[in-house]
Design a protein around this motif. Structure first.
Motif, PDB file in Angstrom:
ATOM      1  N   ALA A 105       0.827  -1.206   0.000  1.00 54.64           N
ATOM      2  CA  ALA A 105       0.000   0.000   0.000  1.00 54.64           C
ATOM      3  C   ALA A 105       0.865   1.261   0.000  1.00 54.64           C
ATOM      4  O   ALA A 105       2.027   1.247   0.397  1.00 54.64           O
ATOM      5  N   ASP A 106       0.265   2.362  -0.442  1.00 55.81           N
ATOM      6  CA  ASP A 106       0.961   3.644  -0.403  1.00 55.81           C
ATOM      7  C   ASP A 106       1.282   4.047   1.034  1.00 55.81           C
ATOM      8  O   ASP A 106       2.287   4.702   1.294  1.00 55.81           O
ATOM      9  N   ARG A 107       0.392   3.627   1.945  1.00 50.87           N
ATOM     10  CA  ARG A 107       0.583   3.973   3.354  1.00 50.87           C
ATOM     11  C   ARG A 107      -0.007   2.854   4.204  1.00 50.87           C
ATOM     12  O   ARG A 107      -1.094   2.355   3.923  1.00 50.87           O
ATOM     13  N   LYS A 108       0.720   2.458   5.241  1.00 46.42           N
ATOM     14  CA  LYS A 108       0.241   1.433   6.169  1.00 46.42           C
ATOM     15  C   LYS A 108      -0.021   2.065   7.527  1.00 46.42           C
ATOM     16  O   LYS A 108       0.870   2.658   8.124  1.00 46.42           O
ATOM     17  N   LEU A 109      -1.255   1.929   8.005  1.00 45.20           N
ATOM     18  CA  LEU A 109      -1.642   2.449   9.311  1.00 45.20           C
ATOM     19  C   LEU A 109      -1.781   1.294  10.290  1.00 45.20           C
ATOM     20  O   LEU A 109      -2.274   0.222   9.923  1.00 45.20           O
ATOM     21  N   ILE A 110      -1.364   1.512  11.503  1.00 46.19           N
ATOM     22  CA  ILE A 110      -1.406   0.456  12.522  1.00 46.19           C
ATOM     23  C   ILE A 110      -2.397   0.850  13.601  1.00 46.19           C
ATOM     24  O   ILE A 110      -2.308   1.938  14.177  1.00 46.19           O
ATOM     25  N   MET A 111      -3.354  -0.036  13.864  1.00 46.45           N
ATOM     26  CA  MET A 111      -4.321   0.199  14.940  1.00 46.45           C
ATOM     27  C   MET A 111      -3.898  -0.577  16.178  1.00 46.45           C
ATOM     28  O   MET A 111      -3.605  -1.777  16.094  1.00 46.45           O
ATOM     29  N   ILE A 112      -3.878   0.115  17.300  1.00 48.94           N
ATOM     30  CA  ILE A 112      -3.549  -0.507  18.584  1.00 48.94           C
ATOM     31  C   ILE A 112      -4.570  -0.027  19.604  1.00 48.94           C
ATOM     32  O   ILE A 112      -4.647   1.184  19.879  1.00 48.94           O
ATOM     33  N   ASP A 113      -5.345  -0.949  20.138  1.00 41.98           N
ATOM     34  CA  ASP A 113      -6.281  -0.646  21.226  1.00 41.98           C
ATOM     35  C   ASP A 113      -7.159   0.570  20.916  1.00 41.98           C
ATOM     36  O   ASP A 113      -7.263   1.503  21.699  1.00 41.98           O
ATOM     37  N   GLY A 114      -7.792   0.540  19.722  1.00 37.48           N
ATOM     38  CA  GLY A 114      -8.772   1.564  19.406  1.00 37.48           C
ATOM     39  C   GLY A 114      -8.217   2.880  18.914  1.00 37.48           C
ATOM     40  O   GLY A 114      -8.961   3.843  18.717  1.00 37.48           O
ATOM     41  N   GLN A 115      -6.921   2.937  18.686  1.00 40.64           N
ATOM     42  CA  GLN A 115      -6.313   4.165  18.174  1.00 40.64           C
ATOM     43  C   GLN A 115      -5.420   3.822  16.998  1.00 40.64           C
ATOM     44  O   GLN A 115      -4.981   2.688  16.832  1.00 40.64           O
ATOM     45  N   ILE A 116      -5.144   4.841  16.179  1.00 33.77           N
ATOM     46  CA  ILE A 116      -4.411   4.594  14.954  1.00 33.77           C
ATOM     47  C   ILE A 116      -3.141   5.436  14.928  1.00 33.77           C
ATOM     48  O   ILE A 116      -3.121   6.573  15.383  1.00 33.77           O
ATOM     49  N   SER A 117      -2.077   4.841  14.399  1.00 36.82           N
ATOM     50  CA  SER A 117      -0.829   5.586  14.272  1.00 36.82           C
ATOM     51  C   SER A 117      -0.664   6.056  12.840  1.00 36.82           C
ATOM     52  O   SER A 117      -1.290   5.526  11.914  1.00 36.82           O
TER      53      SER A 117
END
Length: 229
Positions: A215-227
């Motif tokens: 993907a152009d950008r990878k987002l990581i979700m941890i415990d209901g929040q996103i980085s």
């Protein structure tokens, strides 16, 4: 293209999303990864207008105080159900792990359904559906029902169905999770071909590291929040 701010979601006492902020540009392919239970699917359902966010405080969760969800310059939170349903059908496409094709209909008929819901003419719709199925290498399977298709073929029919109304955004939830390695790789490449051909924005939830990293950008979700919003 997509602008979400301070998105919260509660289920009884459980806070699943804890103030998510997100901005996705037109034509971007964004993957969202994270452990099971991190809130990925809940976020996708809200971004896809299949669910609604709560307010920032649980005791006021029937209001949208402090939250914002804009897709293609439309303020989603201000729409009534009828307007939202029409917007969703014309502007958003969905691809799921389990393709959710209707078993009694052929591949062609399944692809046509969203266009029929939008009251588009049958002849024009079938012409566009055949063109999409041909593009996806399924021109010889248009009259086959889902149980006569392989897993990869069924998923490509689901992709064609997601594209029939020429939506601006495609939301995909574990789209290759039920496919063998070869079919999964083909599907992953297809998303990028579609973006280049039709200019759609893709938001993809996946546990597949290869797809996530493409993907152009990878987002990581941890415990209901996103980085990295």
């Amino acid at each position: 293209m997509i602008h979400a701010k301070n998105i919260h979601k509660y289920y009884d006492q459980l806070e699943v999303l804890k103030g998510v902020d997100l901005h996705i540009k037109k034509g971007e392919i964004v993957s969202i990864v994270g452990a099971s239970g991190a809130g990925k699917t809940t976020l996708l359902q809200i971004l896809g207008t299949l669910d609604k966010p709560n307010s920032t405080k649980k005791e006021n969760q029937n209001t949208e105080n402090g939250t914002l969800l804009v897709i293609n310059n439309e303020d989603i939170l201000k729409m009534n159900d009828k307007t939202l349903s029409k917007f969703r059908n014309l502007n958003l496409g969905f691809i799921f792990q389990f393709h959710q094709l209707l078993p009694e209909f052929t591949a062609l008929e399944n692809v046509c359904i969203p266009a029929y819901i939008a009251n588009k003419p049958k002849q024009e719709t079938e012409k566009e559906a055949k063109k999409l199925l041909e593009y996806l290498g399924l021109s010889h399977r248009i009259n086959h029902k889902p149980n006569e298709l392989s897993g990869g073929e069924q998923q490509r029919v689901a992709v064609a169905r997601a594209l029939i109304n020429k939506p601006d955004v495609i939301f995909a939830d574990e789209p290759s999770g039920n496919l063998d390695t070869h079919s999964a790789e083909n599907l992953h490449q297809l998303f990028f071909q579609l973006r280049d051909e039709f200019g759609q924005t893709f938001v993809i939830i996946t546990h597949n590291e290869e797809l996530a990293n493409m993907a152009d950008r990878k987002l990581i979700m941890i415990d209901g929040q996103i980085s990295n919003p």
